[in-house]
Write a protein that holds these residues in place. Structure first.
Motif, PDB file in Angstrom:
ATOM      1  N   VAL A 133      -7.397  -1.389   1.779  1.00  0.00           N
ATOM      2  CA  VAL A 133      -6.558  -2.240   2.626  1.00  0.00           C
ATOM      3  C   VAL A 133      -7.282  -3.473   3.162  1.00  0.00           C
ATOM      4  O   VAL A 133      -6.823  -4.604   2.978  1.00  0.00           O
ATOM      5  CB  VAL A 133      -5.979  -1.426   3.810  1.00  0.00           C
ATOM      6  CG1 VAL A 133      -5.153  -2.311   4.722  1.00  0.00           C
ATOM      7  CG2 VAL A 133      -5.137  -0.275   3.299  1.00  0.00           C
TER       8      VAL A 133
ATOM      9  N   LEU B 252       3.907  -0.989   3.695  1.00  0.00           N
ATOM     10  CA  LEU B 252       3.278   0.331   3.639  1.00  0.00           C
ATOM     11  C   LEU B 252       4.342   1.363   3.321  1.00  0.00           C
ATOM     12  O   LEU B 252       5.317   1.509   4.059  1.00  0.00           O
ATOM     13  CB  LEU B 252       2.604   0.684   4.965  1.00  0.00           C
ATOM     14  CG  LEU B 252       2.018   2.095   5.057  1.00  0.00           C
ATOM     15  CD1 LEU B 252       0.907   2.310   4.021  1.00  0.00           C
ATOM     16  CD2 LEU B 252       1.505   2.379   6.461  1.00  0.00           C
TER      17      LEU B 252
ATOM     18  N   ILE C 250       0.848  -1.190   0.000  1.00  0.00           N
ATOM     19  CA  ILE C 250       0.000   0.000   0.000  1.00  0.00           C
ATOM     20  C   ILE C 250       0.884   1.241   0.000  1.00  0.00           C
ATOM     21  O   ILE C 250       1.877   1.314   0.727  1.00  0.00           O
ATOM     22  CB  ILE C 250      -0.904   0.028   1.253  1.00  0.00           C
ATOM     23  CG1 ILE C 250      -1.757  -1.241   1.356  1.00  0.00           C
ATOM     24  CG2 ILE C 250      -1.763   1.284   1.278  1.00  0.00           C
ATOM     25  CD1 ILE C 250      -2.792  -1.414   0.267  1.00  0.00           C
TER      26      ILE C 250
ATOM     27  N   ASP D 209      -7.741   0.943  11.047  1.00  0.00           N
ATOM     28  CA  ASP D 209      -6.420   0.342  11.067  1.00  0.00           C
ATOM     29  C   ASP D 209      -6.238  -0.516  12.319  1.00  0.00           C
ATOM     30  O   ASP D 209      -5.750  -1.649  12.251  1.00  0.00           O
ATOM     31  CB  ASP D 209      -5.346   1.431  11.000  1.00  0.00           C
ATOM     32  CG  ASP D 209      -3.950   0.866  10.882  1.00  0.00           C
ATOM     33  OD1 ASP D 209      -3.690   0.138   9.906  1.00  0.00           O
ATOM     34  OD2 ASP D 209      -3.131   1.138  11.771  1.00  0.00           O
TER      35      ASP D 209
ATOM     36  N   TYR E 201       2.969  -7.421   4.840  1.00  0.00           N
ATOM     37  CA  TYR E 201       2.374  -6.111   4.558  1.00  0.00           C
ATOM     38  C   TYR E 201       3.464  -5.058   4.394  1.00  0.00           C
ATOM     39  O   TYR E 201       4.330  -4.903   5.252  1.00  0.00           O
ATOM     40  CB  TYR E 201       1.444  -5.747   5.716  1.00  0.00           C
ATOM     41  CG  TYR E 201       0.732  -4.430   5.575  1.00  0.00           C
ATOM     42  CD1 TYR E 201      -0.208  -4.223   4.578  1.00  0.00           C
ATOM     43  CD2 TYR E 201       0.969  -3.403   6.482  1.00  0.00           C
ATOM     44  CE1 TYR E 201      -0.878  -3.023   4.469  1.00  0.00           C
ATOM     45  CE2 TYR E 201       0.302  -2.197   6.375  1.00  0.00           C
ATOM     46  CZ  TYR E 201      -0.619  -2.013   5.374  1.00  0.00           C
ATOM     47  OH  TYR E 201      -1.295  -0.821   5.261  1.00  0.00           O
TER      48      TYR E 201
END
Length: 127
Positions: free
Chosen positions: A30, A48, A15, A65, A46
């Motif tokens: 997400v 970011l 992301i 989140d 993951y």
């Protein structure tokens, strides 16, 4: 705004965050990908890339989140946060003590290194 980072291994959700990040961004970008990856792989890797200040996340985005983090608490394998914000990098490294997986912060200049690190697989895919 959140957008998917393409050209990553299938077992990595990537992301890119820029500008304002809202609850809708988390809900549409997400969370579905985290849910899907956890179901398919049994773990979440993951990445970011944070090119916006954490102050640009709305309260709703922070809430979503946190919910996603708790929902997938045992699914985290590796979390790499790439940012030039030193506080974010330090916090990411400190999260290692709070989650079952590994987390690591990287400066923006080390994006390739972060991708390599986050792409490592530890668990076996779920049946």
């Amino acid at each position: 705004m959140l957008r998917i980072i393409n050209n990553l291994p299938q077992h990595v959700v990537g992301i890119h965050a820029s500008g304002e990040v809202t609850k809708t961004d988390l809900d549409k970008v997400v969370i579905p990908r985290l849910d899907d990856l956890a179901k398919k792989q049994g773990e979440i890797n993951y990445l970011l890339v944070l090119e916006t200040g954490v102050q640009n996340f709305t309260a709703g985005a922070w809430y979503e989140d946190i919910k996603a983090g708790l929902k997938h608490f045992t699914d985290w394998n590796r979390i790499a946060i790439v940012s030039d914000q030193k506080g974010v990098e330090w916090f990411t490294d400190a999260v290692n003590f709070a989650i079952p997986g590994k987390s690591k912060g990287f400066p923006l200049t080390e994006l390739d290194k972060a991708v390599k690190w986050v792409s490592k697989v530890n668990k076996q895919p779920a049946d």
